[in-house]
Scaffold this active site. Sequence first.
Site, PDB file in Angstrom:
ATOM      1  N   ARG A  10       0.927  -0.818  -0.070  1.00  0.00           N
ATOM      2  CA  ARG A  10       0.157   0.113   0.278  1.00  0.00           C
ATOM      3  C   ARG A  10       0.867   1.184  -0.389  1.00  0.00           C
ATOM      4  O   ARG A  10       0.229   2.506  -0.339  1.00  0.00           O
ATOM      5  CB  ARG A  10      -0.573   0.366   1.335  1.00  0.00           C
ATOM      6  CG  ARG A  10      -1.794  -1.007   0.763  1.00  0.00           C
ATOM      7  CD  ARG A  10      -2.664  -0.991   2.171  1.00  0.00           C
ATOM      8  NE  ARG A  10      -3.118   0.110   2.671  1.00  0.00           N
ATOM      9  CZ  ARG A  10      -3.682   0.527   3.714  1.00  0.00           C
ATOM     10  NH1 ARG A  10      -3.874  -0.601   5.254  1.00  0.00           N
ATOM     11  NH2 ARG A  10      -4.202   1.080   4.466  1.00  0.00           N
ATOM     12  N   CYS A  11       2.313   1.315   0.204  1.00  0.00           N
ATOM     13  CA  CYS A  11       3.227   2.534  -0.006  1.00  0.00           C
ATOM     14  C   CYS A  11       3.751   1.927  -0.785  1.00  0.00           C
ATOM     15  O   CYS A  11       4.436   1.506  -2.073  1.00  0.00           O
ATOM     16  CB  CYS A  11       4.421   1.800   1.285  1.00  0.00           C
ATOM     17  SG  CYS A  11       5.729   3.317   1.096  1.00  0.00           S
ATOM     18  N   GLY A  12       3.655   3.837  -1.669  1.00  0.00           N
ATOM     19  CA  GLY A  12       4.373   4.298  -2.814  1.00  0.00           C
ATOM     20  C   GLY A  12       5.712   3.791  -3.085  1.00  0.00           C
ATOM     21  O   GLY A  12       5.998   3.550  -3.893  1.00  0.00           O
ATOM     22  N   ARG A  15       6.738   0.611  -3.662  1.00  0.00           N
ATOM     23  CA  ARG A  15       6.246  -0.348  -4.392  1.00  0.00           C
ATOM     24  C   ARG A  15       7.233   0.339  -5.537  1.00  0.00           C
ATOM     25  O   ARG A  15       7.700  -0.594  -6.069  1.00  0.00           O
ATOM     26  CB  ARG A  15       4.971   0.894  -4.879  1.00  0.00           C
ATOM     27  CG  ARG A  15       4.155  -0.344  -4.186  1.00  0.00           C
ATOM     28  CD  ARG A  15       2.141  -0.305  -4.738  1.00  0.00           C
ATOM     29  NE  ARG A  15       2.187   1.082  -5.231  1.00  0.00           N
ATOM     30  CZ  ARG A  15       1.201   2.201  -4.235  1.00  0.00           C
ATOM     31  NH1 ARG A  15       0.928   1.204  -2.921  1.00  0.00           N
ATOM     32  NH2 ARG A  15       1.029   3.373  -4.713  1.00  0.00           N
TER      33      ARG A  15
END
Length: 113
Positions: A10-12, A15
Amino acid sequence: MDITIYHNARCGTSRNTLAAIRGAGHEPQVVDYLAHPPSREQLREMIAAAGLGVRDAIRGKEAVYAELGLDGVDDEALLDAMVAHPILINRPFVVTPKGVRLCRPFERVHEIL
């Protein structure tokens, strides 16, 4: 190369770090650290190997940080909180044979690839 990323999908930043590792031609071991957090000792070792202090590796803006009253507590209490509440662990940590980095910004991963 043996690479492990402690990842939160969920963390950019996490990712982007994973994409950078794959873009460099590596397929890392991906650890969902929220479901499978590192042990207290693994966490201590990663933080030290990254050249950080424990407080540098904690997410102080998480609600649970304030709920637990973690301002001013010692490193041991912070580690206990991070193991009990892995959302407090800053991300992503990447471990390679060339070193350990907290990859914020994600480009820091290139230092150890």
